[in-house]
Write a protein that holds these residues in place. Structure first.
Motif, PDB file in Angstrom:
ATOM      1  N   GLU A   5       0.896  -1.280  -0.040  1.00  0.00           N
ATOM      2  CA  GLU A   5       0.238  -0.313   0.307  1.00  0.00           C
ATOM      3  C   GLU A   5       0.606   1.553  -0.342  1.00  0.00           C
ATOM      4  O   GLU A   5       1.574   1.564   0.903  1.00  0.00           O
ATOM      5  CB  GLU A   5      -0.258   0.171   0.677  1.00  0.00           C
ATOM      6  N   GLU A   6       0.834   2.125  -0.808  1.00  0.00           N
ATOM      7  CA  GLU A   6       1.654   3.292  -0.909  1.00  0.00           C
ATOM      8  C   GLU A   6       0.641   4.533  -0.312  1.00  0.00           C
ATOM      9  O   GLU A   6      -0.499   4.189   0.001  1.00  0.00           O
ATOM     10  CB  GLU A   6       2.234   3.784  -2.790  1.00  0.00           C
ATOM     11  N   SER A  21       5.798   6.528   1.027  1.00  0.00           N
ATOM     12  CA  SER A  21       6.035   5.179   1.153  1.00  0.00           C
ATOM     13  C   SER A  21       5.103   4.148   1.022  1.00  0.00           C
ATOM     14  O   SER A  21       4.071   4.135   0.469  1.00  0.00           O
ATOM     15  CB  SER A  21       5.694   6.047   2.944  1.00  0.00           C
ATOM     16  N   CYS A  22       5.990   2.813   1.345  1.00  0.00           N
ATOM     17  CA  CYS A  22       5.085   1.459   0.823  1.00  0.00           C
ATOM     18  C   CYS A  22       5.022   0.939   2.190  1.00  0.00           C
ATOM     19  O   CYS A  22       6.191   0.376   2.308  1.00  0.00           O
ATOM     20  CB  CYS A  22       5.936   1.080  -0.593  1.00  0.00           C
ATOM     21  N   ALA A  23       3.764   0.315   2.601  1.00  0.00           N
ATOM     22  CA  ALA A  23       4.098  -0.624   3.497  1.00  0.00           C
ATOM     23  C   ALA A  23       3.010  -1.957   3.073  1.00  0.00           C
ATOM     24  O   ALA A  23       2.842  -2.813   2.032  1.00  0.00           O
ATOM     25  CB  ALA A  23       2.514  -0.251   4.547  1.00  0.00           C
ATOM     26  N   ASN A  73      10.938   0.830   8.561  1.00  0.00           N
ATOM     27  CA  ASN A  73      11.107  -0.320   9.422  1.00  0.00           C
ATOM     28  C   ASN A  73      10.817  -1.185   9.002  1.00  0.00           C
ATOM     29  O   ASN A  73      10.957  -1.268   7.937  1.00  0.00           O
ATOM     30  CB  ASN A  73       9.918   0.736  10.209  1.00  0.00           C
ATOM     31  N   ARG A  74      11.133  -2.491   9.774  1.00  0.00           N
ATOM     32  CA  ARG A  74      10.713  -3.975   8.802  1.00  0.00           C
ATOM     33  C   ARG A  74       9.444  -3.268   7.791  1.00  0.00           C
ATOM     34  O   ARG A  74       9.332  -5.179   7.491  1.00  0.00           O
ATOM     35  CB  ARG A  74      10.402  -5.042   9.978  1.00  0.00           C
ATOM     36  N   ASN A  75       8.654  -3.347   7.783  1.00  0.00           N
ATOM     37  CA  ASN A  75       7.769  -2.945   7.126  1.00  0.00           C
ATOM     38  C   ASN A  75       7.237  -1.743   5.435  1.00  0.00           C
ATOM     39  O   ASN A  75       6.514  -2.371   4.849  1.00  0.00           O
ATOM     40  CB  ASN A  75       6.184  -3.454   7.645  1.00  0.00           C
ATOM     41  N   THR A  76       8.711  -1.456   5.769  1.00  0.00           N
ATOM     42  CA  THR A  76       8.192   0.475   5.218  1.00  0.00           C
ATOM     43  C   THR A  76       9.251  -0.058   4.310  1.00  0.00           C
ATOM     44  O   THR A  76      10.452   0.175   4.973  1.00  0.00           O
ATOM     45  CB  THR A  76       7.214   1.338   5.536  1.00  0.00           C
ATOM     46  N   VAL A  77       8.873   0.367   3.670  1.00  0.00           N
ATOM     47  CA  VAL A  77       9.958   0.943   2.807  1.00  0.00           C
ATOM     48  C   VAL A  77       9.250   2.620   1.659  1.00  0.00           C
ATOM     49  O   VAL A  77       8.374   3.110   1.472  1.00  0.00           O
ATOM     50  CB  VAL A  77      10.449  -0.151   1.314  1.00  0.00           C
ATOM     51  N   GLY A 107      -0.445   2.028  -6.827  1.00  0.00           N
ATOM     52  CA  GLY A 107      -0.201   3.054  -7.278  1.00  0.00           C
ATOM     53  C   GLY A 107      -1.401   4.671  -7.060  1.00  0.00           C
ATOM     54  O   GLY A 107      -1.690   4.469  -6.197  1.00  0.00           O
ATOM     55  N   ILE A 108       0.107   5.537  -6.797  1.00  0.00           N
ATOM     56  CA  ILE A 108      -0.249   7.029  -6.661  1.00  0.00           C
ATOM     57  C   ILE A 108       0.198   7.608  -7.208  1.00  0.00           C
ATOM     58  O   ILE A 108       1.330   8.500  -7.762  1.00  0.00           O
ATOM     59  CB  ILE A 108       0.425   6.670  -4.331  1.00  0.00           C
TER      60      ILE A 108
END
Length: 114
Positions: A5-6, A21-23, A73-77, A107-108
């Motif tokens: 999810e962006e 951000s991408c979760a 963090n461990r889930n987000t780029v 997409g965003i």
């Protein structure tokens, strides 16, 4: 399977900054790598930046020195975009590689006004 999810897109003036951000639904440390792609109207989707599990990063020539991909963090780029230009206007997609599969976010939109 991986859900992505962006967030963080929007409208900005040329010269400005945005942070995408991408979760991910699983730890990014379990993935082979993650990347950001973009697609402008009438153009092919292109790789913007990638981050391998090793930590190696690669960038398209057009964004080198302006964009930075990183693990938050461990889930987000994230993709920090500075000195934005009108040519950066596009739909941006988060991509994850897991085992032999690729996964995409919805997409965003990023719009840079001149």
């Amino acid at each position: 399977q991986v859900q992505l999810e962006e967030s963080g897109g929007g409208l900005v003036q040329a010269g400005g900054s945005l942070r995408l951000s991408c979760a991910a639904s699983r730890s990014i440390f379990s993935l082979n790598g993650m990347a950001w792609y973009r697609q402008a109207p009438g153009k092919q989707r292109e790789l913007v930046a990638s981050l391998r599990i090793s930590g190696r990063t690669d960038y398209a020539d057009s964004v080198k020195g302006r964009f930075t991909i990183s693990r938050d963090n461990r889930n987000t780029v994230s993709l920090q975009m500075n000195f934005l230009e009108p040519d950066d206007t596009a739909m941006y997609y988060c991509n994850a590689q897991f085992l032999t599969e690729e996964y995409w976010g919805q997409g965003i939109q990023v719009t840079v006004s001149s």
